[in-house]
Design a protein around this motif. Structure first.
Motif, PDB file in Angstrom:
ATOM      1  N   ILE A  12     126.409  23.409  76.170  1.00 51.17           N
ATOM      2  CA  ILE A  12     125.306  23.812  75.831  1.00 51.17           C
ATOM      3  C   ILE A  12     124.156  22.611  75.742  1.00 51.17           C
TER       4      ILE A  12
ATOM      5  N   ARG B 299     128.666  30.293  77.777  1.00 48.58           N
ATOM      6  CA  ARG B 299     129.553  28.863  77.505  1.00 48.58           C
ATOM      7  C   ARG B 299     128.904  29.150  76.113  1.00 48.58           C
ATOM      8  N   ILE B 300     127.867  30.010  75.530  1.00 50.38           N
ATOM      9  CA  ILE B 300     127.517  30.473  74.166  1.00 50.38           C
ATOM     10  C   ILE B 300     128.723  31.195  73.628  1.00 50.38           C
ATOM     11  N   ASP B 301     129.456  32.452  74.604  1.00 51.14           N
ATOM     12  CA  ASP B 301     129.854  33.219  73.793  1.00 51.14           C
ATOM     13  C   ASP B 301     131.118  32.700  73.759  1.00 51.14           C
TER      14      ASP B 301
ATOM     15  N   ALA C  49     131.699  24.439  75.472  1.00 52.63           N
ATOM     16  CA  ALA C  49     131.398  25.049  75.724  1.00 52.63           C
ATOM     17  C   ALA C  49     129.994  24.541  74.673  1.00 52.63           C
ATOM     18  N   VAL C  50     130.622  23.730  73.734  1.00 51.99           N
ATOM     19  CA  VAL C  50     129.385  23.425  72.417  1.00 51.99           C
ATOM     20  C   VAL C  50     128.417  22.577  73.232  1.00 51.99           C
TER      21      VAL C  50
ATOM     22  N   ALA D 248     131.465  29.538  72.763  1.00 57.67           N
ATOM     23  CA  ALA D 248     131.576  28.765  71.303  1.00 57.67           C
ATOM     24  C   ALA D 248     131.693  29.909  70.486  1.00 57.67           C
ATOM     25  N   ARG D 249     131.179  30.431  70.522  1.00 56.98           N
ATOM     26  CA  ARG D 249     131.044  31.609  69.125  1.00 56.98           C
ATOM     27  C   ARG D 249     131.681  32.621  68.993  1.00 56.98           C
TER      28      ARG D 249
ATOM     29  N   ARG E 206     136.408  25.341  72.330  1.00 53.88           N
ATOM     30  CA  ARG E 206     135.143  25.384  71.973  1.00 53.88           C
ATOM     31  C   ARG E 206     134.010  24.299  71.891  1.00 53.88           C
TER      32      ARG E 206
ATOM     33  N   LYS F 299     127.377  27.817  82.088  1.00 50.30           N
ATOM     34  CA  LYS F 299     126.518  28.976  81.551  1.00 50.30           C
ATOM     35  C   LYS F 299     127.057  29.671  81.320  1.00 50.30           C
TER      36      LYS F 299
ATOM     37  N   ASN G  66     124.300  19.525  77.868  1.00 57.00           N
ATOM     38  CA  ASN G  66     124.346  19.152  79.236  1.00 57.00           C
ATOM     39  C   ASN G  66     125.724  19.598  79.776  1.00 57.00           C
ATOM     40  N   VAL G  67     126.025  20.297  80.821  1.00 56.42           N
ATOM     41  CA  VAL G  67     127.239  21.081  81.377  1.00 56.42           C
ATOM     42  C   VAL G  67     127.797  19.543  82.658  1.00 56.42           C
TER      43      VAL G  67
END
Length: 329
Positions: free
Chosen positions: A308, A287-289, A304-305, A291-292, A301, A284, A310-311
């Motif tokens: 975002i 995950r955004i870092d 990670a998406v 994905a980007r 990625r 958590k 649901n883990v």
């Protein structure tokens, strides 16, 4: 090649690998690079491996055998590193094997490019696989400075954290040893060796044959000691933030993926709830870092998406895909 070339110490930890040991050792003895000292470290193996090691010592003067109480993979490597005489060190796992020209290729590319570490590409193989060893494989090299080499390893782009398949200048091991009694020990060590180097060369030829066994550490069921890897990945991130801040994203990526790897092992466990909660928290957090991060491998990625959203579902999909891939291999 002539014996006036530098001595290379080859370290083979041996434990409960009787069906595979001969193929491994024979592949080392048949190397085109001849100036070797070969340490077979019998780590208290319960099968006939100890006797096999002694027979190899009788047959070839380059073989040195160490018999010791079981202390694990790290301890076996460390014992040999402590007494190795070579200018260079190479680790080979005792259930794997290598192309007959691998050491020559690694050494020549290291010298040509003035590097401290030379890396062989590898091929995942099953028990019954017999690669063509009749000739040298076409080889292209890519040279990294220390930061770009670390970055490639952290993103796991062609360079893994594994101890095996890498020719190191022996001096890099000054004050560095593998952590005794820990799983995923190379995760705590390889980045430190990279950080001490000046240049690293990657060889494209797949010269190291990595045997995938169902009972290997990577394919085994979860053990609490597997959490060592998370600690190592976190330490690695802290080190990179301090010493190589420009590649912090890569270290975050590696920490994230280690949590994913462990998370899929314990996804359905009712016993290891605390460990699973720890993995989820890391996923958590990053995950955004991930994905980007455009440098992150696409598969990471996508995980990670999904995380975002649901883990738990993301890990379930990764686990099912992993199981399907293993069954189809």
């Amino acid at each position: 090649m002539k014996d006036k070339l530098p001595l290379i110490s080859v370290i083979v930890p041996v434990y409960n690998v009787q069906p595979y040991l001969a193929r491994c050792v024979d592949s080392i003895l048949s190397q085109t690079y001849r100036n070797l000292e070969i340490f077979l470290v019998d780590d208290g193996s319960p099968d006939d491996c100890g006797h096999m090691c002694d027979e190899y010592k009788k047959a070839d003067s380059r073989v040195k055998v160490i018999h010791k109480k079981n202390g694990g993979l790290s301890d076996a490597r460390n014992v040999a590193i402590d007494i190795a005489s070579g200018d260079y060190i190479l680790c080979v796992d005792s259930d794997d094997y290598i192309h007959h020209a691998m050491i020559e290729v690694l050494y020549l590319s290291l010298k040509k490019h003035g590097c401290d570490i030379s890396i062989a590409s590898y091929l995942n193989v099953a028990d019954q696989y017999e690669p063509d060893l009749s000739s040298k494989k076409e080889n292209r090299t890519k040279v990294f400075d220390v930061q770009s080499g670390l970055e490639a390893m952290l993103y796991q782009k062609d360079i893994t954290t594994s101890a095996w398949g890498k020719l190191y200048k022996a001096e890099l091991f000054t004050n560095i040893r593998y952590p005794k009694g820990k799983l995923c020990e190379d995760l705590d060590t390889t980045y430190k060796l990279f950080a001490k180097s000046k240049k690293i060369v990657l060889n494209s030829a797949k010269l190291y044959f990595y045997l995938q066994r169902d009972n290997s550490i990577i394919n085994s069921s979860f053990k609490p000691a597997r959490m060592d890897a998370l600690k190592f990945a976190e330490d690695q991130l802290t080190f990179v933030e301090r010493e190589f801040p420009a590649i912090k994203k890569a270290a975050c990526n590696r920490f994230f993926m280690e949590a994913v790897f462990i998370g899929i092992q314990i996804l359905f466990s009712s016993v290891y709830k605390k460990e699973y909660k720890r993995c989820k928290a890391i996923i958590k957090r990053y995950r955004i870092d991930v994905a980007r991060d455009g440098e992150s491998p696409l598969a990471y990625r996508l995980i990670a998406v999904a995380a975002i959203i649901n883990v738990d579902i993301a890990l379930m999909v990764v686990r099912l895909r992993s199981l399907r891939g293993r069954n189809e291999s």
